[in-house]
Design a protein around this motif. Structure first.
Motif, short mmCIF file in Angstrom:
data_model
loop_
_atom_site.label_atom_id
_atom_site.label_comp_id
_atom_site.label_asym_id
_atom_site.label_seq_id
_atom_site.Cartn_x
_atom_site.Cartn_y
_atom_site.Cartn_z
N SER A 30 0.82 -1.20 0.00
CA SER A 30 0.00 0.00 0.00
C SER A 30 0.86 1.25 0.00
CB SER A 30 -0.91 0.01 1.23
OG SER A 30 -1.55 1.26 1.38
N LEU A 31 0.35 2.28 -0.66
CA LEU A 31 1.00 3.60 -0.65
C LEU A 31 1.03 4.20 0.74
CD1 LEU A 31 2.28 5.81 -2.43
CD2 LEU A 31 -0.03 6.64 -2.92
N ASN A 32 0.23 3.67 1.65
CA ASN A 32 0.27 4.16 3.02
C ASN A 32 1.65 4.03 3.65
OD1 ASN A 32 -2.41 5.17 3.94
ND2 ASN A 32 -3.07 3.17 3.21
N LEU A 33 2.45 3.07 3.20
CA LEU A 33 3.83 2.96 3.69
C LEU A 33 4.61 4.24 3.41
CD1 LEU A 33 4.89 -0.66 2.65
CD2 LEU A 33 4.34 0.16 4.95
N GLN A 34 4.45 4.76 2.19
CA GLN A 34 5.16 6.00 1.83
C GLN A 34 4.55 7.22 2.53
OE1 GLN A 34 4.52 3.55 -0.68
NE2 GLN A 34 6.65 2.92 -0.49
N PHE A 35 3.23 7.23 2.69
CA PHE A 35 2.60 8.32 3.44
C PHE A 35 3.21 8.42 4.84
CE2 PHE A 35 -1.83 8.15 1.18
CZ PHE A 35 -1.26 8.61 0.02
N ASP A 36 3.27 7.29 5.52
CA ASP A 36 3.74 7.30 6.91
C ASP A 36 5.22 7.65 7.01
OD1 ASP A 36 1.24 6.72 7.93
OD2 ASP A 36 1.55 4.55 7.91
N ALA A 37 6.03 7.20 6.05
CA ALA A 37 7.44 7.57 6.05
C ALA A 37 7.60 9.07 5.85
CB ALA A 37 8.19 6.80 4.96
N ALA A 38 6.78 9.65 4.96
CA ALA A 38 6.87 11.09 4.72
C ALA A 38 6.40 11.87 5.95
CB ALA A 38 6.02 11.47 3.50
N ILE A 39 5.41 11.36 6.66
CA ILE A 39 4.98 12.02 7.90
C ILE A 39 6.12 12.03 8.91
CG2 ILE A 39 3.47 11.79 9.92
CD1 ILE A 39 1.28 10.83 8.00
N ARG A 40 6.78 10.89 9.08
CA ARG A 40 7.89 10.82 10.05
C ARG A 40 9.00 11.79 9.70
NH1 ARG A 40 6.67 5.22 9.54
NH2 ARG A 40 8.43 4.92 8.09
N ALA A 41 9.21 12.01 8.41
CA ALA A 41 10.26 12.93 7.98
C ALA A 41 9.80 14.38 7.99
CB ALA A 41 10.73 12.55 6.57
N GLY A 42 8.50 14.62 8.23
CA GLY A 42 7.97 15.98 8.17
C GLY A 42 7.80 16.49 6.76
N HIS A 43 7.67 15.57 5.79
CA HIS A 43 7.65 15.95 4.38
C HIS A 43 6.35 15.60 3.67
CE1 HIS A 43 12.35 15.88 4.22
NE2 HIS A 43 11.88 16.92 4.87
N LEU A 44 5.28 15.32 4.42
CA LEU A 44 3.98 15.07 3.81
C LEU A 44 3.11 16.31 4.00
CD1 LEU A 44 2.25 12.86 2.36
CD2 LEU A 44 1.16 12.48 4.57
N PHE A 45 2.68 16.90 2.89
CA PHE A 45 1.92 18.15 2.92
C PHE A 45 0.54 17.92 2.31
CE2 PHE A 45 6.06 19.62 3.84
CZ PHE A 45 5.96 20.89 4.39
N GLY A 46 -0.37 18.83 2.61
CA GLY A 46 -1.73 18.74 2.10
C GLY A 46 -2.13 19.97 1.32
#
Length: 242
Positions: free
Chosen positions: A197-213
């Motif tokens: 699932s792409l959720n793996l990449q979502f969560d990794a980006a959240i941990r890095a502070g690099h997931l934006f909306g």
């Protein structure tokens, strides 16, 4: 910031089981809502945002989708063939990366779409705001009161700085993932082999502070999961000129 995003991937490989019996013979992306297939709605939205090449992945009833895409000339379409094995959202993107190039690309789910106020292009705004040094991914999000057909919960909280965080289970305020994103290919550098699932990449980006909306501020968002949901979407579109 960049406005040079020219490629999109359309996720069109799913089974659409909840939409049976309609999807017994028609793949979900080719189901028509308001007289247009959901796949064409996704491709048209991408073209309106300046996209010139699309990669469409296929699995279930893939021959129908391939034939449909052959009838379009804008954007140019390449097929990522998963008919041998469906790879889920993340695995499907990894398989298609050679067709997408090295620059950030747009991602759209083929079973969601939205209407926009006249003169606005939601995806253009998201593309214009994408900032690679700060962002690994930017997700299109929508408030629940602007949706039809959504039966799940709240997905994210959107911070004042534009960063996304997972909403806790049972949250009654926040945003829903609206099925479109901009993604920098490097987020898949350590992706697992095979389906995931792409959720793996979502969560990794959240941990890095690099997931934006990027929030939809006008218009309305639709997801069609069941025959009743299809009827609801048709009725809402008819009532609101969509």
């Amino acid at each position: 910031m960049t406005t040079g995003i020219t490629h999109t991937m359309i996720l069109a490989a799913g089974f659409g089981k909840r939409l049976r019996p309609i999807t017994d013979t028609t793949p979900k992306p080719l189901v028509k809502v308001g007289g247009r297939t959901m796949l064409d709605r996704a491709l048209d939205a991408a073209v309106a945002a300046g996209i010139t090449k699309a990669v469409v992945n296929v699995h279930y009833l893939g021959e129908q989708i391939i034939e449909h895409c052959a009838g379009r000339t804008d954007p140019a379409i390449a097929i990522s063939d998963e008919r041998a094995e469906i790879l889920d959202t993340g695995g499907g993107i990894v398989s298609a990366l050679p067709l997408l190039g090295e620059a950030p690309f747009l991602l759209i789910n083929a079973d969601t779409f939205w209407t926009e106020p006249k003169g606005e292009t939601v995806l253009s705004g998201m593309i214009a705001g994408f900032d690679p040094p700060r962002m690994d991914m930017a997700l299109l999000v929508v408030a629940p009161e602007q949706t039809t057909g959504h039966s799940g919960g709240i997905d994210f909280h959107l911070g004042a700085d534009g960063r996304l965080a997972r909403a806790p289970k049972g949250a009654d305020t926040g945003y829903i993932y609206a099925g479109a994103a901009i993604i920098a290919p490097h987020v898949f550098s350590d992706a697992p082999d095979g389906p995931h699932s792409l959720n793996l990449q979502f969560d990794a980006a959240i941990r890095a502070g690099h997931l934006f909306g990027h929030a939809i501020t006008g218009g309305h968002w639709y997801t069609v999961g069941t025959p009743a949901g299809l009827e609801e979407a048709e009725a809402h579109l008819a009532a609101n000129g969509g």
